[in-house]
Design a protein around this motif. Structure first.
Motif, PDB file in Angstrom:
ATOM      1  N   THR A 216     -42.974  -3.220 -12.349  1.00 39.55           N
ATOM      2  CA  THR A 216     -41.741  -3.426 -11.583  1.00 39.55           C
ATOM      3  C   THR A 216     -40.511  -3.545 -12.470  1.00 39.55           C
ATOM      4  O   THR A 216     -39.410  -3.204 -12.060  1.00 39.55           O
ATOM      5  CB  THR A 216     -41.857  -4.700 -10.714  1.00 39.55           C
ATOM      6  OG1 THR A 216     -42.140  -5.822 -11.568  1.00 39.55           O
ATOM      7  CG2 THR A 216     -42.979  -4.561  -9.693  1.00 39.55           C
ATOM      8  N   GLU A 217     -40.687  -4.034 -13.698  1.00 39.30           N
ATOM      9  CA  GLU A 217     -39.527  -4.287 -14.541  1.00 39.30           C
ATOM     10  C   GLU A 217     -39.076  -3.007 -15.242  1.00 39.30           C
ATOM     11  O   GLU A 217     -39.733  -1.968 -15.189  1.00 39.30           O
ATOM     12  CB  GLU A 217     -39.855  -5.364 -15.585  1.00 39.30           C
ATOM     13  CG  GLU A 217     -40.876  -4.938 -16.622  1.00 39.30           C
ATOM     14  CD  GLU A 217     -42.311  -5.142 -16.175  1.00 39.30           C
ATOM     15  OE1 GLU A 217     -43.207  -4.970 -17.032  1.00 39.30           O
ATOM     16  OE2 GLU A 217     -42.537  -5.466 -14.995  1.00 39.30           O
ATOM     17  N   SER A 218     -37.950  -3.108 -15.929  1.00 39.71           N
ATOM     18  CA  SER A 218     -37.432  -1.986 -16.699  1.00 39.71           C
ATOM     19  C   SER A 218     -38.387  -1.652 -17.841  1.00 39.71           C
ATOM     20  O   SER A 218     -38.992  -2.532 -18.442  1.00 39.71           O
ATOM     21  CB  SER A 218     -36.051  -2.323 -17.271  1.00 39.71           C
ATOM     22  OG  SER A 218     -35.124  -2.570 -16.239  1.00 39.71           O
ATOM     23  N   SER A 558     -36.627   2.478  -8.775  1.00 39.31           N
ATOM     24  CA  SER A 558     -35.458   1.692  -9.150  1.00 39.31           C
ATOM     25  C   SER A 558     -35.956   0.410  -9.800  1.00 39.31           C
ATOM     26  O   SER A 558     -36.309  -0.541  -9.098  1.00 39.31           O
ATOM     27  CB  SER A 558     -34.598   1.368  -7.920  1.00 39.31           C
ATOM     28  OG  SER A 558     -34.170   2.552  -7.279  1.00 39.31           O
ATOM     29  N   PRO A 559     -36.034   0.373 -11.134  1.00 41.06           N
ATOM     30  CA  PRO A 559     -36.563  -0.816 -11.803  1.00 41.06           C
ATOM     31  C   PRO A 559     -35.670  -2.026 -11.609  1.00 41.06           C
ATOM     32  O   PRO A 559     -34.457  -1.907 -11.431  1.00 41.06           O
ATOM     33  CB  PRO A 559     -36.610  -0.399 -13.275  1.00 41.06           C
ATOM     34  CG  PRO A 559     -35.589   0.675 -13.392  1.00 41.06           C
ATOM     35  CD  PRO A 559     -35.607   1.410 -12.088  1.00 41.06           C
ATOM     36  N   LYS A 560     -36.286  -3.205 -11.653  1.00 42.00           N
ATOM     37  CA  LYS A 560     -35.536  -4.448 -11.503  1.00 42.00           C
ATOM     38  C   LYS A 560     -34.767  -4.756 -12.776  1.00 42.00           C
ATOM     39  O   LYS A 560     -35.179  -4.417 -13.863  1.00 42.00           O
ATOM     40  CB  LYS A 560     -36.512  -5.592 -11.194  1.00 42.00           C
ATOM     41  CG  LYS A 560     -37.179  -5.461  -9.838  1.00 42.00           C
ATOM     42  CD  LYS A 560     -38.111  -6.636  -9.585  1.00 42.00           C
ATOM     43  CE  LYS A 560     -38.791  -6.523  -8.229  1.00 42.00           C
ATOM     44  NZ  LYS A 560     -39.703  -7.651  -7.953  1.00 42.00           N
TER      45      LYS A 560
END
Length: 560
Positions: A216-218, A558-560
């Motif tokens: 989920t993260e960049s 769309s990464p967090k």
């Protein structure tokens, strides 16, 4: 009469060549030769040294005795590794002293060649550090270079197996030494009755579960390889990524315990390859770890489980190398190991024909300038190419021998110079047809020519006079259809032009022109067919997709 010497006492004490210390500044001191015998009694066996042969030094009224002489008389083994000779001594010299009695070395191989014992398990680097002592009872058989370690639970169920390249550890018959092995699995503390050892020609295959953790993260997305409109792979930040919904969501599929440096690291040295539901990761040792093996990890089920194979490396420089990988299909592939010697760079080549379980050393190649993974391609197990600078290297015997092929530019571009960094690509129904992207440049600017072969790569000729400037890597759909992407700087972003040829480069058509405000920098892109394509920005890992040949693009991730 007392005499004095000037020099490096440390080197004299070890009775080692002082040239090993040439890279370090040494302090010059004054010490006295002290003709004193050394008496040692081990279990009633008394020995006394000859002062003329075994010298003692007096320095500041303290006696310094030869370490190797005393330790070996006490039954210990002394070894010295100068700085830079292997992975664990890159940052300084090291002296090791090992002593063990036979009662503690209870694990033996099938022929009694080695004895192991005094095992310690230490959680480290996400896996388990195993330290143990080994005694070599007989000469090591050259035909059995691998020490295979297997670990069992108390119900005698196999937990994990891992191979060790013994030639990088063993120091000779009769000696005892400590081995440090970074296991790629979290192996619990076991006693000697739960560990077995064997010597073999082939390395044992270890198996580990994949993680398949939602991302989920960049992150970095450095390469996208889609196998169909829904399933695909990507290179991440020290990870292998997997998607099952067309690129909207991604899973970390790297096997548990496998430690890789991320894309932002200056020592990232691994590589990966993807074919269908199969993925491979080649990883040389990391110098900060206690490991000596070059491993290749393989999954054939989308990352649910992974198998660990070990390359039969023979040279010390391979322990601090980088890996480049190319797979032709699900069974046949190659790994190139590249040294870190700059202009004197070496390459060793390994091949597999069973999907990566067993590997064979093919050859060591010199005289090549630096190239990357996309600079290697193989049409089959015999014919391969390396794009390296202004040369195209070709092999017809699976990498044993390479010859240079000349690329002749059209007369209109005589003032241009070419620099090849992308190897030929073969797709479609006709294996004789392939494409080569030839970037050229001069004071007038940079262009890209497309070359084609119709004889399996024996000859290459320009396919047409049309060129595309500032082009990304071409994407081949089949043996006559190719996409090429060009970028031009706009006000606050880039404007992209997607060109298409459907006659093997004779003519090019501008298929679409687009800009994506939220895409700061296009890093990797792929087209699976004329309709379905993907692009990514490398970091923070945004992914965009099209289903109409690039006319419109939708942000998928769309990464967090």
């Amino acid at each position: 009469m007392r005499k004095y010497i000037i020099g490096a006492v440390f080197g004299a004490l070890l009775m080692l060549s002082t040239t090993a210390f040439a890279n370090k500044p040494l302090m010059e001191i004054k010490a006295w030769l002290w003709p004193t015998p050394i008496q040692i009694n081990v279990n009633g066996l008394l020995t006394t040294s000859n002062p003329d042969e075994v010298q003692v030094l007096n320095y500041n009224d303290q006696a310094y005795v030869p370490l190797r002489y005393v330790a070996e008389k006490l039954g210990a083994t002394v070894n010295f590794k100068p700085e830079g000779t292997d992975w664990v001594h890159l940052n300084g010299n090291r002296i090791t002293i090992d002593s063990a009695d036979n009662q503690g070395l209870t694990v033996k191989d099938q022929d009694g060649i080695i004895s192991l014992g005094n095992f310690q398990f230490i959680p480290k680097h996400g896996g388990t550090m195993l330290t143990f002592q080994m005694k070599q009872n007989k000469e090591l058989p050259a035909e059995k270079p691998f020490l295979n370690l297997s670990f069992f639970d108390r119900q005698h169920k196999l937990i994990y197996s891992q191979a060790v390249t013994l030639s990088f550890y063993a120091h000779g018959k009769g000696g005892v030494q400590t081995l440090f092995v970074q296991l790629d699995a979290l192996v619990p503390t076991l006693d000697a009755s739960q560990i077995t050892a064997s010597l073999s020609h082939d390395a044992v295959i270890g198996e580990l579960p994949g993680r398949l953790i939602p991302l989920t993260e960049s992150t970095y997305i450095l390469q996208i390889v889609m196998t169909d409109a829904q399933y695909g792979w990507a290179k991440g930040d020290g990870t292998v990524l997997r998607t099952t919904d067309g690129g909207k969501t991604w899973l970390i599929a790297t096997p548990q315990g496998l430690q890789l440096y991320g894309a932002g690291s200056s020592i990232a040295n691994h590589d990966s390859a993807f074919v269908g539901n199969h993925a491979w990761v080649a990883k040389p040792p990391i110098s900060y770890y206690e490991e000596s093996e070059v491993t290749v990890w393989h999954t054939d089920n989308g990352g649910q489980t992974w198998k660990r194979a070990t390359l039969p490396i023979t040279e010390n420089w391979e322990q601090s190398s980088s890996a480049l990988m190319n797979f032709i299909d699900e069974k046949n592939g190659f790994v190139f190991l590249a040294s870190r010697d700059g202009e004197n760079r070496k390459y060793s080549i390994y091949s597999t024909s069973d999907g990566g379980n067993q590997w064979t050393r093919v050859a060591e190649v010199t005289g090549l300038v630096f190239f990357t993974q996309r600079g290697i391609s193989f049409l089959d197990s015999h014919n391969g190419w390396i794009a390296t600078g202004n040369r195209l290297m070709h092999t017809t015997d699976g990498g044993k021998n390479w010859t240079a092929m000349s690329i002749t530019l059209p007369s209109a571009y005589n003032q241009y110079r070419c620099y090849l960094d992308i190897a030929p690509q073969f797709f479609g129904t006709d294996p004789q047809v392939g494409f080569l992207q030839v970037p050229i440049s001069s004071s007038q600017g940079s262009l890209v020519l497309l070359y084609v072969t119709r004889d399996g790569g024996k000859t290459w000729n320009p396919s047409g006079e049309n060129v595309v400037s500032d082009s990304e890597e071409m994407k081949i759909i089949d043996d006559h259809t190719v996409y090429m992407l060009s970028r031009k700087k706009a006000k606050n972003n880039f404007k992209y032009q997607l060109y298409l040829t459907e006659n093997a480069g004779q003519t090019w058509t501008l298929k679409s022109e687009f800009d994506i405000p939220s895409l700061q920098n296009l890093y990797t892109w792929q087209f699976l067919n004329l309709s379905d394509g993907w692009i990514s920005d490398a970091y923070p890992g945004k992914v965009f997709g099209t289903h109409d040949g690039g006319l419109t693009w939708t942000q998928l991730r769309s990464p967090k």
